[in-house]
Design a protein around this motif. Structure first.
Motif, PDB file in Angstrom:
ATOM      1  N   LEU A 137       0.849  -1.188   0.000  1.00  0.00           N
ATOM      2  CA  LEU A 137       0.000   0.000   0.000  1.00  0.00           C
ATOM      3  C   LEU A 137       0.887   1.242   0.000  1.00  0.00           C
ATOM      4  O   LEU A 137       2.022   1.200   0.480  1.00  0.00           O
ATOM      5  N   PRO A 138       0.402   2.351  -0.528  1.00  0.00           N
ATOM      6  CA  PRO A 138       1.232   3.555  -0.619  1.00  0.00           C
ATOM      7  C   PRO A 138       1.594   4.117   0.751  1.00  0.00           C
ATOM      8  O   PRO A 138       0.892   3.884   1.740  1.00  0.00           O
ATOM      9  N   ALA A 139       2.680   4.872   0.789  1.00  0.00           N
ATOM     10  CA  ALA A 139       3.138   5.489   2.032  1.00  0.00           C
ATOM     11  C   ALA A 139       2.116   6.505   2.537  1.00  0.00           C
ATOM     12  O   ALA A 139       1.321   7.056   1.768  1.00  0.00           O
ATOM     13  N   VAL A 140       2.163   6.727   3.856  1.00  0.00           N
ATOM     14  CA  VAL A 140       1.276   7.692   4.492  1.00  0.00           C
ATOM     15  C   VAL A 140       2.120   8.580   5.400  1.00  0.00           C
ATOM     16  O   VAL A 140       2.936   8.069   6.188  1.00  0.00           O
ATOM     17  N   ALA A 141       1.951   9.875   5.300  1.00  0.00           N
ATOM     18  CA  ALA A 141       2.672  10.787   6.185  1.00  0.00           C
ATOM     19  C   ALA A 141       2.210  10.560   7.623  1.00  0.00           C
ATOM     20  O   ALA A 141       1.016  10.347   7.872  1.00  0.00           O
ATOM     21  N   GLU A 142       3.154  10.585   8.559  1.00  0.00           N
ATOM     22  CA  GLU A 142       2.815  10.300   9.948  1.00  0.00           C
ATOM     23  C   GLU A 142       1.689  11.195  10.447  1.00  0.00           C
ATOM     24  O   GLU A 142       0.748  10.730  11.112  1.00  0.00           O
ATOM     25  N   GLU A 143       1.744  12.469  10.125  1.00  0.00           N
ATOM     26  CA  GLU A 143       0.740  13.399  10.628  1.00  0.00           C
ATOM     27  C   GLU A 143      -0.633  13.203   9.990  1.00  0.00           C
ATOM     28  O   GLU A 143      -1.636  13.765  10.468  1.00  0.00           O
ATOM     29  N   ASP A 144      -0.702  12.387   8.944  1.00  0.00           N
ATOM     30  CA  ASP A 144      -1.990  12.093   8.297  1.00  0.00           C
ATOM     31  C   ASP A 144      -2.519  10.707   8.649  1.00  0.00           C
ATOM     32  O   ASP A 144      -3.634  10.346   8.253  1.00  0.00           O
ATOM     33  N   ALA A 145      -1.749   9.935   9.383  1.00  0.00           N
ATOM     34  CA  ALA A 145      -2.070   8.521   9.592  1.00  0.00           C
ATOM     35  C   ALA A 145      -3.013   8.303  10.769  1.00  0.00           C
ATOM     36  O   ALA A 145      -2.890   8.938  11.827  1.00  0.00           O
ATOM     37  N   VAL A 146      -3.941   7.371  10.565  1.00  0.00           N
ATOM     38  CA  VAL A 146      -4.877   6.953  11.610  1.00  0.00           C
ATOM     39  C   VAL A 146      -4.704   5.444  11.798  1.00  0.00           C
ATOM     40  O   VAL A 146      -4.796   4.679  10.834  1.00  0.00           O
ATOM     41  N   ILE A 147      -4.448   5.036  13.041  1.00  0.00           N
ATOM     42  CA  ILE A 147      -4.211   3.628  13.371  1.00  0.00           C
ATOM     43  C   ILE A 147      -5.293   3.170  14.344  1.00  0.00           C
ATOM     44  O   ILE A 147      -5.594   3.862  15.323  1.00  0.00           O
ATOM     45  N   GLY A 148      -5.890   2.006  14.094  1.00  0.00           N
ATOM     46  CA  GLY A 148      -6.955   1.508  14.951  1.00  0.00           C
ATOM     47  C   GLY A 148      -6.615   0.200  15.637  1.00  0.00           C
ATOM     48  O   GLY A 148      -5.948  -0.669  15.051  1.00  0.00           O
ATOM     49  N   PHE A 149      -7.071   0.031  16.881  1.00  0.00           N
ATOM     50  CA  PHE A 149      -6.916  -1.196  17.650  1.00  0.00           C
ATOM     51  C   PHE A 149      -8.271  -1.608  18.204  1.00  0.00           C
ATOM     52  O   PHE A 149      -8.929  -0.813  18.887  1.00  0.00           O
ATOM     53  N   GLY A 150      -8.679  -2.839  17.926  1.00  0.00           N
ATOM     54  CA  GLY A 150      -9.909  -3.385  18.496  1.00  0.00           C
ATOM     55  C   GLY A 150      -9.584  -4.543  19.419  1.00  0.00           C
ATOM     56  O   GLY A 150      -8.881  -5.480  19.021  1.00  0.00           O
ATOM     57  N   HIS A 151     -10.078  -4.485  20.673  1.00  0.00           N
ATOM     58  CA  HIS A 151      -9.742  -5.481  21.699  1.00  0.00           C
ATOM     59  C   HIS A 151     -10.970  -6.267  22.143  1.00  0.00           C
ATOM     60  O   HIS A 151     -12.079  -5.733  22.200  1.00  0.00           O
ATOM     61  N   VAL A 152     -10.750  -7.504  22.553  1.00  0.00           N
ATOM     62  CA  VAL A 152     -11.838  -8.335  23.038  1.00  0.00           C
ATOM     63  C   VAL A 152     -12.223  -8.009  24.477  1.00  0.00           C
ATOM     64  O   VAL A 152     -13.344  -8.262  24.898  1.00  0.00           O
ATOM     65  N   GLY A 153     -11.295  -7.471  25.261  1.00  0.00           N
ATOM     66  CA  GLY A 153     -11.548  -7.228  26.673  1.00  0.00           C
ATOM     67  C   GLY A 153     -11.155  -5.824  27.077  1.00  0.00           C
ATOM     68  O   GLY A 153     -10.845  -4.967  26.241  1.00  0.00           O
ATOM     69  N   PRO A 154     -11.134  -5.563  28.398  1.00  0.00           N
ATOM     70  CA  PRO A 154     -10.745  -4.250  28.913  1.00  0.00           C
ATOM     71  C   PRO A 154      -9.227  -4.127  29.008  1.00  0.00           C
ATOM     72  O   PRO A 154      -8.537  -5.109  29.286  1.00  0.00           O
ATOM     73  N   ILE A 155      -8.708  -2.940  28.802  1.00  0.00           N
ATOM     74  CA  ILE A 155      -7.260  -2.750  28.863  1.00  0.00           C
ATOM     75  C   ILE A 155      -6.737  -2.831  30.294  1.00  0.00           C
ATOM     76  O   ILE A 155      -5.522  -2.846  30.517  1.00  0.00           O
ATOM     77  N   THR A 156      -7.638  -2.920  31.268  1.00  0.00           N
ATOM     78  CA  THR A 156      -7.240  -3.030  32.671  1.00  0.00           C
ATOM     79  C   THR A 156      -7.181  -4.468  33.153  1.00  0.00           C
ATOM     80  O   THR A 156      -7.019  -4.711  34.359  1.00  0.00           O
ATOM     81  N   ASP A 157      -7.275  -5.445  32.253  1.00  0.00           N
ATOM     82  CA  ASP A 157      -7.370  -6.845  32.692  1.00  0.00           C
ATOM     83  C   ASP A 157      -6.053  -7.417  33.216  1.00  0.00           C
ATOM     84  O   ASP A 157      -6.028  -8.528  33.737  1.00  0.00           O
ATOM     85  N   GLU A 158      -4.956  -6.673  33.063  1.00  0.00           N
ATOM     86  CA  GLU A 158      -3.619  -7.138  33.470  1.00  0.00           C
ATOM     87  C   GLU A 158      -3.223  -8.418  32.745  1.00  0.00           C
ATOM     88  O   GLU A 158      -2.343  -9.153  33.186  1.00  0.00           O
ATOM     89  N   GLY A 159      -3.854  -8.676  31.616  1.00  0.00           N
ATOM     90  CA  GLY A 159      -3.568  -9.882  30.877  1.00  0.00           C
ATOM     91  C   GLY A 159      -3.442  -9.627  29.395  1.00  0.00           C
ATOM     92  O   GLY A 159      -2.655  -8.783  28.949  1.00  0.00           O
ATOM     93  N   TRP A 160      -4.257 -10.325  28.608  1.00  0.00           N
ATOM     94  CA  TRP A 160      -4.185 -10.297  27.158  1.00  0.00           C
ATOM     95  C   TRP A 160      -4.377  -8.891  26.589  1.00  0.00           C
ATOM     96  O   TRP A 160      -3.538  -8.382  25.843  1.00  0.00           O
ATOM     97  N   THR A 161      -5.488  -8.251  26.931  1.00  0.00           N
ATOM     98  CA  THR A 161      -5.781  -6.937  26.351  1.00  0.00           C
ATOM     99  C   THR A 161      -4.819  -5.880  26.865  1.00  0.00           C
ATOM    100  O   THR A 161      -4.380  -4.999  26.106  1.00  0.00           O
ATOM    101  N   TRP A 162      -4.469  -5.939  28.129  1.00  0.00           N
ATOM    102  CA  TRP A 162      -3.488  -5.003  28.682  1.00  0.00           C
ATOM    103  C   TRP A 162      -2.192  -5.060  27.885  1.00  0.00           C
ATOM    104  O   TRP A 162      -1.582  -4.026  27.596  1.00  0.00           O
ATOM    105  N   SER A 163      -1.774  -6.260  27.516  1.00  0.00           N
ATOM    106  CA  SER A 163      -0.512  -6.426  26.781  1.00  0.00           C
ATOM    107  C   SER A 163      -0.583  -5.772  25.405  1.00  0.00           C
ATOM    108  O   SER A 163       0.381  -5.143  24.956  1.00  0.00           O
TER     109      SER A 163
END
Length: 374
Positions: A40-66
């Motif tokens: 895919l073509p390059a994207v300027a850092e200031e134009d880039a949008v990155i997404g993360f979708g998690h199964v659990g809460p980021i406070t689980d101290e486990g999989w999602t936290w990692s």
């Protein structure tokens, strides 16, 4: 018919029958190497949008936290990013499709599904060819979709070696989630490591039908100890059975992160996972225009490993287990036949070495494991 053995490590959490059907895997599970799709073509850092979708809460101290720690590493490495989107508790349903469609509508250039929502994600992948997707514990490659996971069976074997030395009864216990490949591989690797020290060791498993249920994990741990187990292991995202081990004076090892504070006297080690470097590398390639879909199993010492040994682990036990770790890092595989299943049938012939593909998709129990059925 749905083959439950091939579902994602996280593929049963809050899953309906329709959800399971949508996650059915295609034939031809692996493709060799990297897909041949154009980058895919390059994207300027200031134009880039990155997404993360998690199964659990980021406070689980486990999989999602990692995985969240990986997101934070991306933010630190690329401070000019236009936006980083993060959604917790993405369900295994059509709501996952809607979540990832929303990521695309917000201009995402790269999306990480950290728990393999399968066809719910793939529907979006096919409709957004300009977006790079990576699916953790995925099994399919498309022109703009790759997958990544962890070769967790190697540090698990090392922890099993320690268990073989530490257990006085040879009766080991395992708090399982569901009968999925990651659990079969984990239980098998753990017992095989223990049996390299004590060939008579056995492993009793109790599945609690959840990845995060402290009450159920506590009850399972209690039952296993009541049945004579003096070393507990499992694949949970919390510390329920470690706390039981601490109270009852038996050993325990964990998954995901260092949570020894919940059982400092019982804690032996943990399968430690670290996605930070991987995520930074992937985003860097996307920005540079050099990203293409790939299949990645992070190996021991590079994304997954055993944790620092617990304070009460004898030095000679740690030394013996680490000698095995060094052999594995050097190229030796403990997953070499002859290997029998729980019925005594030879599954892996003498001197035959299991491939990472076979280990990643393991769907049967080795001799000595009880309580886990495919």
């Amino acid at each position: 018919m749905i083959d439950l053995r091939t579902l994602s490590r996280r593929g049963f959490l809050n899953m309906s029958a329709a959800g399971a059907a949508a996650l059915a895997l295609p034939a031809g599970l692996f493709r060799a190497g990297t897909a041949s799709a154009a980058t895919l073509p390059a994207v300027a850092e200031e134009d880039a949008v990155i997404g993360f979708g998690h199964v659990g809460p980021i406070t689980d101290e486990g999989w999602t936290w990692s995985h969240h720690q990986g997101l934070l590493a991306v933010k630190e490495a690329f401070p000019k990013l236009k936006k980083v989107i993060e959604v917790e508790n993405v369900p295994y349903s059509a709501d996952a499709t809607r979540t990832y469609r929303q990521f695309v509508s917000e201009g995402a250039n790269m999306i990480f599904d950290t728990s393999s929502t399968g066809d719910f994600l793939h529907e979006v992948v096919k409709r957004a060819p300009e977006v790079a997707f990576m699916e953790c514990d995925g099994h399919q490659v498309m022109d703009n979709l790759g997958w990544y996971y962890l070769a967790h069976w190697y540090p698990t074997y090392v922890i099993g070696v320690a268990a073989g030395h530490l257990s006085k009864t040879g009766k080991l216990g395992y708090v399982a989630s569901f009968p999925v490949a990651s659990v079969f591989c984990s239980t098998n690797a753990f017992l095989m490591g223990a049996r390299s020290v004590n060939p008579a060791a056995t492993l009793q498993t109790i599945a609690i039908n959840s990845w995060f249920d402290p009450q159920a994990a506590t009850q399972a741990g209690t039952a296993l100890i009541d049945n004579g187990c003096d070393f507990l292991f499992g694949i949970m995202d919390e510390a329920g059975y470690l706390q039981v081990a601490e109270q009852r004076g038996v050993w325990a090892a964990m998954w995901n992160t260092d949570i020894r504070r919940y059982g400092p006297n019982s804690y032996v080690s943990s399968v430690i996972i670290d996605f930070k470097k991987f995520y930074v590398d992937q985003v860097g390639k996307r920005l540079a225009g050099t990203w293409s879909p790939s299949e990645t199993l992070l190996q021991m010492g590079s994304g997954v490993d055993r944790d620092v040994w617990g304070a009460k682990v004898p030095a000679d036990v740690a030394k013996a287990a680490d000698a095995v770790r060094d052999k594995i890092v050097g190229g030796w595989s403990p997953f070499t036949g002859e290997i029998k299943d729980s019925t005594g049938t030879v599954r892996i012939a003498k001197d035959q070495k299991m491939t990472d593909t076979e280990l990643y998709t393991w769907d049967w129990s080795v001799e000595g494991v009880s309580g886990l059925t495919s």
